[in-house]
Design an enzyme around this catalytic site. Structure first.
Site, PDB file in Angstrom:
ATOM      1  N   SER A 156       0.867  -1.176   0.000  1.00 40.39           N
ATOM      2  CA  SER A 156       0.000   0.000   0.000  1.00 40.39           C
ATOM      3  C   SER A 156       0.904   1.227   0.000  1.00 40.39           C
ATOM      4  O   SER A 156       2.066   1.146   0.421  1.00 40.39           O
ATOM      5  CB  SER A 156      -0.850  -0.011   1.278  1.00 40.39           C
ATOM      6  OG  SER A 156      -1.423   1.257   1.506  1.00 40.39           O
ATOM      7  N   TYR A 169      -2.178  -0.955  10.142  1.00 42.20           N
ATOM      8  CA  TYR A 169      -2.245  -1.236   8.697  1.00 42.20           C
ATOM      9  C   TYR A 169      -0.970  -0.737   8.012  1.00 42.20           C
ATOM     10  O   TYR A 169      -0.319  -1.464   7.260  1.00 42.20           O
ATOM     11  CB  TYR A 169      -3.486  -0.558   8.104  1.00 42.20           C
ATOM     12  CG  TYR A 169      -3.674  -0.807   6.618  1.00 42.20           C
ATOM     13  CD1 TYR A 169      -4.318  -1.956   6.175  1.00 42.20           C
ATOM     14  CD2 TYR A 169      -3.200   0.099   5.667  1.00 42.20           C
ATOM     15  CE1 TYR A 169      -4.490  -2.198   4.812  1.00 42.20           C
ATOM     16  CE2 TYR A 169      -3.359  -0.129   4.316  1.00 42.20           C
ATOM     17  CZ  TYR A 169      -4.009  -1.275   3.894  1.00 42.20           C
ATOM     18  OH  TYR A 169      -4.167  -1.509   2.548  1.00 42.20           O
TER      19      TYR A 169
HETATM   20  P1  NAP Z   1     -11.468  -6.026   0.691  1.00 41.94           P
HETATM   21  O1  NAP Z   1     -12.472  -5.708  -0.344  1.00 41.94           O
HETATM   22  O2  NAP Z   1     -11.759  -5.690   2.118  1.00 41.94           O
HETATM   23  O3  NAP Z   1     -11.097  -7.579   0.573  1.00 41.94           O
HETATM   24  C1  NAP Z   1     -10.198  -8.146   1.479  1.00 41.94           C
HETATM   25  C2  NAP Z   1     -10.250  -9.642   1.346  1.00 41.94           C
HETATM   26  O4  NAP Z   1      -9.410 -10.204   2.376  1.00 41.94           O
HETATM   27  C3  NAP Z   1     -11.657 -10.207   1.564  1.00 41.94           C
HETATM   28  O5  NAP Z   1     -11.889 -11.257   0.662  1.00 41.94           O
HETATM   29  C4  NAP Z   1     -11.582 -10.719   3.000  1.00 41.94           C
HETATM   30  O6  NAP Z   1     -12.450 -11.793   3.257  1.00 41.94           O
HETATM   31  C5  NAP Z   1     -10.143 -11.203   3.059  1.00 41.94           C
HETATM   32  N1  NAP Z   1      -9.725 -11.355   4.439  1.00 41.94           N
HETATM   33  C6  NAP Z   1      -9.749 -10.426   5.423  1.00 41.94           C
HETATM   34  N2  NAP Z   1      -9.378 -10.969   6.586  1.00 41.94           N
HETATM   35  C7  NAP Z   1      -9.093 -12.275   6.344  1.00 41.94           C
HETATM   36  C8  NAP Z   1      -8.687 -13.362   7.146  1.00 41.94           C
HETATM   37  N3  NAP Z   1      -8.513 -13.230   8.465  1.00 41.94           N
HETATM   38  N4  NAP Z   1      -8.484 -14.569   6.561  1.00 41.94           N
HETATM   39  C9  NAP Z   1      -8.685 -14.732   5.240  1.00 41.94           C
HETATM   40  N5  NAP Z   1      -9.098 -13.744   4.421  1.00 41.94           N
HETATM   41  C10 NAP Z   1      -9.304 -12.531   4.974  1.00 41.94           C
HETATM   42  O7  NAP Z   1     -10.076  -5.310   0.381  1.00 41.94           O
HETATM   43  P2  NAP Z   1      -9.379  -4.902  -0.992  1.00 41.94           P
HETATM   44  O8  NAP Z   1      -9.516  -3.447  -1.144  1.00 41.94           O
HETATM   45  O9  NAP Z   1      -9.804  -5.798  -2.088  1.00 41.94           O
HETATM   46  O10 NAP Z   1      -7.843  -5.164  -0.591  1.00 41.94           O
HETATM   47  C11 NAP Z   1      -7.074  -6.230  -1.112  1.00 41.94           C
HETATM   48  C12 NAP Z   1      -5.630  -5.966  -0.747  1.00 41.94           C
HETATM   49  O11 NAP Z   1      -5.199  -4.742  -1.356  1.00 41.94           O
HETATM   50  C13 NAP Z   1      -5.386  -5.804   0.747  1.00 41.94           C
HETATM   51  O12 NAP Z   1      -4.154  -6.398   1.096  1.00 41.94           O
HETATM   52  C14 NAP Z   1      -5.302  -4.299   0.929  1.00 41.94           C
HETATM   53  O13 NAP Z   1      -4.529  -3.948   2.043  1.00 41.94           O
HETATM   54  C15 NAP Z   1      -4.641  -3.884  -0.381  1.00 41.94           C
HETATM   55  N6  NAP Z   1      -4.883  -2.496  -0.783  1.00 41.94           N
HETATM   56  C16 NAP Z   1      -6.102  -2.064  -1.173  1.00 41.94           C
HETATM   57  C17 NAP Z   1      -6.263  -0.747  -1.591  1.00 41.94           C
HETATM   58  C18 NAP Z   1      -7.596  -0.224  -2.059  1.00 41.94           C
HETATM   59  O14 NAP Z   1      -7.683   0.975  -2.374  1.00 41.94           O
HETATM   60  N7  NAP Z   1      -8.646  -1.026  -2.152  1.00 41.94           N
HETATM   61  C19 NAP Z   1      -5.163   0.139  -1.612  1.00 41.94           C
HETATM   62  C20 NAP Z   1      -3.926  -0.330  -1.198  1.00 41.94           C
HETATM   63  C21 NAP Z   1      -3.790  -1.652  -0.792  1.00 41.94           C
HETATM   64  P3  NAP Z   1     -14.016 -11.534   3.590  1.00 41.94           P
HETATM   65  O15 NAP Z   1     -14.605 -11.051   2.310  1.00 41.94           O
HETATM   66  O16 NAP Z   1     -14.505 -12.863   3.989  1.00 41.94           O
HETATM   67  O17 NAP Z   1     -14.054 -10.493   4.658  1.00 41.94           O
END
Ligand code: NAP
Length: 253
Positions: A156, A169
């Site tokens: 990130s 985070y």
């Molecule tokens: P998201 O929509 O919240 O999805 C996160 C995923 O991780 C979900 O499928 C969730 O499962 C799963 N997860 C969370 N806790 C878990 C656990 N204890 N065991 C197994 N699975 C777990 O987030 P996202 O935005 O797609 O983010 C994906 C990645 O990109 C993350 O690493 C995040 O830090 C990174 N990121 C995102 C952004 C952004 O702007 N979106 C920016 C920078 C970095 P459930 O659906 O069952 O909760």
């Protein structure tokens, strides 16, 4: 490192490869799993909510992509034995592993450090960094025996420059960058295994909405729009790229 947002993946880019995606039930992980399958991969869908994984499984099957597999696991409570069992099962059922996208992540809370709950801090560290580290240790022998493997950790922008109130985070993402550098250096002579971090950048998902509730989501790229970099880094066109911090989208002008 420059992103590959204009990369055009050939349809069979990931043919015959076995790729594990964590957090595959929602957000970026769901779309990456679908896209990897669309490009020929057998995708292992790992996540904590079975129904979400089943929906992704059904979508992949309905499209006629290679049959995926589901691996329900809550990374927060997972033990070393769980990761060893996972590696044994992958070896038994597929005999190979060509890529891992460590994507599952927890935001925790956006709050001043003085008010941060220790229990929540631990949870975030467990899901975002400790779990992926020990999962990686179990999976490395399989990855290292593949002809061409890619290990991707999700970072990130707050893992590259600290930001007030982003607490666990941000710290977990700094640790992700550091761990990647350590591991990539240890494996630098293994030309068939590349190890990098990938920062998706601001992307329209539930996590982003949780962090920026007042933001208009339509101003953000969707997970689908950032997939070119995800495909490039997972597939053979990024061979030789290792120890790098890669961005999935260009910085905002
Ligand atoms: P998201 O929509 O919240 O999805 C996160 C995923 O991780 C979900 O499928 C969730 O499962 C799963 N997860 C969370 N806790 C878990 C656990 N204890 N065991 C197994 N699975 C777990 O987030 P996202 O935005 O797609 O983010 C994906 C990645 O990109 C993350 O690493 C995040 O830090 C990174 N990121 C995102 C952004 C952004 O702007 N979106 C920016 C920078 C970095 P459930 O659906 O069952 O909760």
């Amino acid at each position: 490192m420059t992103c590959k947002i204009d990369y055009q993946a050939r349809p069979d880019l990931l043919k015959d490869r076995v790729i594990l995606v964590t957090g595959a039930g929602d957000g970026i992980g769901r779309v990456a799993a679908l896209d990897y399958a669309r490009h020929g991969a057998t995708v292992i869908l790992l996540g904590r909510t079975l129904e979400k994984l089943e929906r992704v499984y059904d979508e992949i099957e309905a499209q006629g992509y290679p049959q995926p597999a589901i691996f329900p696991l809550n990374i927060e409570g997972a033990l070393l034995e769980d990761y060893d069992d996972m590696a044994s099962r992958l070896d038994r059922e597929f005999g190979r592993l060509d890529g891992v996208l460590h994507n599952a992540g927890l935001l925790g809370t956006i709050t001043p450090f003085e008010e941060y709950e220790p229990e929540l801090w631990e949870q975030v560290m467990q899901v975002n960094i400790n779990g992926p580290i020990w999962m990686t240790q179990s999976l490395l022998p399989l990855l290292d025996s593949a002809d061409d493997a890619s290990l991707i950790f999700t970072s990130s922008s707050v893992g590259r420059k600290g930001r007030a109130q982003w607490g666990a985070y941000s710290v977990s993402k700094f640790a992700t960058e550091g761990f990647m550098e350590v591991l990539a250096d240890e494996f630098k002579a293994h030309e068939h295994l590349r190890i990098n971090t990938l920062n998706p950048g601001a992307t329209r998902t539930d996590m982003r909405a949780g962090a920026y509730p007042d933001e208009d989501p339509t101003t953000l790229r969707t997970p689908e729009q950032i997939m070119p970099t995800y495909l490039w880094l997972m597939g053979p066109d990024s061979r030789g790229v290792t120890g790098q911090k890669i961005d999935a989208q260009p910085p905002k002008a």
